[in-house]
Design a protein around this motif. Structure first.
Motif, PDB file in Angstrom:
ATOM      1  N   ALA A 147       0.855  -1.186   0.000  1.00 40.87           N
ATOM      2  CA  ALA A 147       0.000   0.000   0.000  1.00 40.87           C
ATOM      3  C   ALA A 147       0.890   1.235   0.000  1.00 40.87           C
ATOM      4  CB  ALA A 147      -0.923   0.009   1.222  1.00 40.87           C
ATOM      5  N   THR A 148       0.401   2.308  -0.625  1.00 42.27           N
ATOM      6  CA  THR A 148       1.113   3.574  -0.575  1.00 42.27           C
ATOM      7  C   THR A 148       0.911   4.222   0.791  1.00 42.27           C
ATOM      8  OG1 THR A 148      -0.762   4.859  -1.380  1.00 42.27           O
ATOM      9  CG2 THR A 148       0.726   3.909  -3.050  1.00 42.27           C
ATOM     10  N   THR A 149       1.681   5.264   1.064  1.00 46.07           N
ATOM     11  CA  THR A 149       1.516   5.984   2.325  1.00 46.07           C
ATOM     12  C   THR A 149       0.104   6.553   2.425  1.00 46.07           C
ATOM     13  OG1 THR A 149       3.874   6.555   2.312  1.00 46.07           O
ATOM     14  CG2 THR A 149       2.451   7.834   3.758  1.00 46.07           C
ATOM     15  N   ALA A 150      -0.423   7.065   1.298  1.00 45.89           N
ATOM     16  CA  ALA A 150      -1.779   7.615   1.311  1.00 45.89           C
ATOM     17  C   ALA A 150      -2.809   6.524   1.584  1.00 45.89           C
ATOM     18  CB  ALA A 150      -2.075   8.296  -0.018  1.00 45.89           C
ATOM     19  N   GLU A 151      -2.636   5.361   0.969  1.00 44.04           N
ATOM     20  CA  GLU A 151      -3.564   4.254   1.200  1.00 44.04           C
ATOM     21  C   GLU A 151      -3.505   3.772   2.642  1.00 44.04           C
ATOM     22  OE1 GLU A 151      -3.443   2.512  -3.394  1.00 44.04           O
ATOM     23  OE2 GLU A 151      -2.125   1.690  -1.839  1.00 44.04           O
ATOM     24  N   LEU A 152      -2.307   3.748   3.197  1.00 39.77           N
ATOM     25  CA  LEU A 152      -2.173   3.367   4.602  1.00 39.77           C
ATOM     26  C   LEU A 152      -2.844   4.395   5.501  1.00 39.77           C
ATOM     27  CD1 LEU A 152       1.529   2.174   4.514  1.00 39.77           C
ATOM     28  CD2 LEU A 152      -0.426   0.738   5.096  1.00 39.77           C
ATOM     29  N   GLY A 153      -2.742   5.669   5.122  1.00 42.94           N
ATOM     30  CA  GLY A 153      -3.361   6.721   5.919  1.00 42.94           C
ATOM     31  C   GLY A 153      -4.871   6.609   5.986  1.00 42.94           C
ATOM     32  N   ALA A 154      -5.476   6.021   4.946  1.00 44.37           N
ATOM     33  CA  ALA A 154      -6.931   5.834   4.955  1.00 44.37           C
ATOM     34  C   ALA A 154      -7.349   4.827   6.015  1.00 44.37           C
ATOM     35  CB  ALA A 154      -7.398   5.387   3.575  1.00 44.37           C
ATOM     36  N   GLU A 155      -6.453   3.890   6.356  1.00 44.92           N
ATOM     37  CA  GLU A 155      -6.771   2.860   7.353  1.00 44.92           C
ATOM     38  C   GLU A 155      -6.137   3.132   8.710  1.00 44.92           C
ATOM     39  OE1 GLU A 155      -6.991  -1.204   6.185  1.00 44.92           O
ATOM     40  OE2 GLU A 155      -6.676  -0.730   4.063  1.00 44.92           O
ATOM     41  N   VAL A 156      -5.077   3.924   8.706  1.00 49.45           N
ATOM     42  CA  VAL A 156      -4.417   4.299   9.964  1.00 49.45           C
ATOM     43  C   VAL A 156      -4.401   5.827  10.010  1.00 49.45           C
ATOM     44  CG1 VAL A 156      -2.365   4.020  11.422  1.00 49.45           C
ATOM     45  CG2 VAL A 156      -2.963   2.236   9.769  1.00 49.45           C
ATOM     46  N   PRO A 157      -5.477   6.451  10.490  1.00 44.61           N
ATOM     47  CA  PRO A 157      -5.625   7.910  10.408  1.00 44.61           C
ATOM     48  C   PRO A 157      -4.469   8.694  11.031  1.00 44.61           C
ATOM     49  CG  PRO A 157      -7.700   6.888  11.038  1.00 44.61           C
ATOM     50  CD  PRO A 157      -6.663   5.805  11.073  1.00 44.61           C
ATOM     51  N   ALA A 158      -3.792   8.113  12.004  1.00 44.98           N
ATOM     52  CA  ALA A 158      -2.689   8.833  12.645  1.00 44.98           C
ATOM     53  C   ALA A 158      -1.608   9.234  11.643  1.00 44.98           C
ATOM     54  CB  ALA A 158      -2.070   7.964  13.736  1.00 44.98           C
ATOM     55  N   LEU A 159      -1.483   8.476  10.557  1.00 42.85           N
ATOM     56  CA  LEU A 159      -0.473   8.801   9.554  1.00 42.85           C
ATOM     57  C   LEU A 159      -0.765  10.109   8.841  1.00 42.85           C
ATOM     58  CD1 LEU A 159       0.109   5.313   7.844  1.00 42.85           C
ATOM     59  CD2 LEU A 159       1.417   6.358   9.699  1.00 42.85           C
ATOM     60  N   ARG A 160      -2.021  10.536   8.842  1.00 39.80           N
ATOM     61  CA  ARG A 160      -2.396  11.749   8.120  1.00 39.80           C
ATOM     62  C   ARG A 160      -2.115  13.008   8.921  1.00 39.80           C
ATOM     63  NH1 ARG A 160      -7.262   8.789   7.184  1.00 39.80           N
ATOM     64  NH2 ARG A 160      -8.472  10.395   8.284  1.00 39.80           N
ATOM     65  N   GLU A 161      -1.806  12.853  10.194  1.00 44.83           N
ATOM     66  CA  GLU A 161      -1.489  14.031  11.002  1.00 44.83           C
ATOM     67  C   GLU A 161      -0.194  14.658  10.503  1.00 44.83           C
ATOM     68  OE1 GLU A 161      -1.801  13.507  15.221  1.00 44.83           O
ATOM     69  OE2 GLU A 161      -3.385  11.981  15.010  1.00 44.83           O
ATOM     70  N   THR A 162      -0.052  15.952  10.746  1.00 43.35           N
ATOM     71  CA  THR A 162       1.100  16.688  10.207  1.00 43.35           C
ATOM     72  C   THR A 162       1.871  17.394  11.315  1.00 43.35           C
ATOM     73  OG1 THR A 162      -0.255  18.653   9.789  1.00 43.35           O
ATOM     74  CG2 THR A 162      -0.017  17.054   7.977  1.00 43.35           C
ATOM     75  N   MET A 163       3.106  17.692  10.974  1.00 42.41           N
ATOM     76  CA  MET A 163       3.974  18.478  11.846  1.00 42.41           C
ATOM     77  C   MET A 163       4.408  19.702  11.056  1.00 42.41           C
ATOM     78  SD  MET A 163       6.443  15.401  13.255  1.00 42.41           S
ATOM     79  CE  MET A 163       6.814  14.854  11.579  1.00 42.41           C
ATOM     80  N   LEU A 164       4.350  20.870  11.669  1.00 38.00           N
ATOM     81  CA  LEU A 164       4.825  22.091  11.027  1.00 38.00           C
ATOM     82  C   LEU A 164       6.302  22.260  11.376  1.00 38.00           C
ATOM     83  CD1 LEU A 164       4.023  24.516   9.296  1.00 38.00           C
ATOM     84  CD2 LEU A 164       3.581  25.774  11.426  1.00 38.00           C
ATOM     85  N   MET A 165       7.151  22.077  10.390  1.00 35.86           N
ATOM     86  CA  MET A 165       8.593  22.068  10.612  1.00 35.86           C
ATOM     87  C   MET A 165       9.204  23.423  10.255  1.00 35.86           C
ATOM     88  SD  MET A 165       8.735  18.927  11.570  1.00 35.86           S
ATOM     89  CE  MET A 165      10.483  18.595  11.612  1.00 35.86           C
ATOM     90  N   ALA A 166      10.331  23.744  10.924  1.00 41.17           N
ATOM     91  CA  ALA A 166      11.099  24.968  10.651  1.00 41.17           C
ATOM     92  C   ALA A 166      10.205  26.200  10.737  1.00 41.17           C
ATOM     93  CB  ALA A 166      11.777  24.873   9.292  1.00 41.17           C
TER      94      ALA A 166
END
Length: 393
Positions: A147-166
């Motif tokens: 599965a792609t990262t996006a496809e995994l994010g659909a099943e594991v919502p935590a992957l879709r969270e973001t961090m604002l860097m720099a």
């Protein structure tokens, strides 16, 4: 390390070894892509095209299909973020050593950095939650196969969270937890990049689970990496090995001692060259050979000290500001120019010096060979250099 004090391996011999041991002389070319990876210890893979171009330059019958077989069908080549925090494609047999020597130490640092960033730039994250998310990702991959990262994010919502860097800097950007976590799992040897979605030049790929490799003690693994490097790149210096591996000086010296590296003199009587025991004798000169090697090819990126195959005055044209090599033209173990592919498919090159009619003809043959197997594919290096840009303009 053992000092012989007598044996000399000059520049001519180093170039002969390069042509033969890295399979660049036509008579030394290989039948299978796994042989090409072992010949350079690992194929650079930061740019997807480099793996194919580097391997095919060393194959008797160049073919993108042959490279894809090893990467995605037999999975006999594995990509690992390893030496110098660079992505390499190494043989499955060698992968446990590279993992223990370089990839897993990187994963330890990646995990600490990710936890730090999650604590600073995201909410509700802890070491426990990170571990739970990793287990969830691996469970999805075990069920789906890939599965792609996006496809995994659909099943594991935590992957879709973001961090604002720099924050507050010109390069401030949001980064997904998923992109960082999948890279961490790959460094830890749990997942691998599968066949890309699109052509073999694509950077869009799914992830697939990996069976765990046998455990190798770190010291044994580092010794094996250095042994292979000396077998293909020797003679080299302590500085060359340290640069290529990205390890501490202590780790490098310990590994060199573990393999019993022997000291030889380099051209001009300079001390500090190192080879494996029994590898001091001269090798036979190969027939004259030319090669068109891609950006980041292991041959041009194999040593810190490059004057014996690359003139210092040619570096600004062939490297970007970060030190990434562009496409190079070789003649008998020396970089003598650069090349590029234009939009119409033509491969063009420029030589930096008069190398004679035989060399020009041989370069032309290699250009035709390259055009022949590329077909309709057009390659633009990920890290573009002044000469490559000029040639395609």
């Amino acid at each position: 390390m053992v000092s012989t004090g007598a044996v000399s391996v000059g520049d001519g011999q180093r170039r002969a070894r390069l042509g033969l041991r890295q399979l660049l002389a036509p008579a030394a070319r290989a039948a299978r892509v796994e042989e090409t990876a072992d010949a350079v210890v690992g194929l650079h893979a930061s740019d997807p095209a480099t793996v194919y171009l580097s391997a095919c330059a060393r194959l008797r019958e160049p073919s993108a299909v042959e490279v894809e077989r090893a990467l995605y069908e037999d999975v006999s080549l594995v990509k690992l973020l390893s030496m110098r925090r660079t992505l390499f494609a190494v043989t499955e047999e060698f992968a446990p050593y590279v993992s223990a020597a370089a990839a897993r130490p990187i994963a330890v640092k990646e995990r600490a950095t990710l936890l730090k960033h999650l604590g600073e730039f995201a909410e509700g994250w802890s070491e426990v939650r990170l571990a739970e998310t990793e287990r969830a990702v691996l469970a999805v991959l075990a069920a789906r196969g890939e599965a792609t990262t996006a496809e995994l994010g659909a099943e594991v919502p935590a992957l879709r969270e973001t961090m604002l860097m720099a924050v507050g800097k010109p390069y401030e950007a949001k980064q997904s937890v998923g992109s960082r976590l999948l890279r961490l799992l790959a460094s830890d040897g749990h997942v691998r990049r599968s066949r890309p979605r699109g052509s073999w030049l694509s950077s869009s790929y799914p992830w697939a689970p990996v069976e765990q490799w046998p455990e190798v003690p770190a010291r044994e693994a580092k010794a094996e990496v250095v042994r292979r490097w000396l077998a293909r790149y020797g003679p080299g210096t302590v500085e060359d090995v340290k640069w290529w591996t990205g390890w501490t000086l202590g780790d490098v010296r310990r590994a060199l001692a573990d393999v019993g590296a022997v000291e030889v003199a380099l051209s001009g009587g300079a001390a500090g060259g190192l080879v494996l025991p029994g590898d001091e004798a001269p090798v036979a000169e190969p027939e004259p050979w030319a090669a068109l090697l891609p950006g980041l090819d292991p041959a041009v990126m194999g040593w810190r000290g490059r004057d014996w195959y690359l003139r210092p005055q040619d570096v600004p044209a062939l490297f970007d500001r970060a030190g990434n090599a562009g496409p190079t033209v070789w003649w008998c173990g020396r970089v003598v120019g650069g090349w590029a592919q234009r939009a119409d498919g033509e491969v063009v090159w420029r030589l930096f010096e008069d190398v004679g009619a035989e060399a020009v003809a041989a370069v032309g043959v290699e250009a035709e060979r390259l055009v022949g197997w590329l077909g309709e594919v057009r390659v633009t290096p990920r890290f573009r250099t002044p000469l490559e840009r000029e040639l395609v303009a």
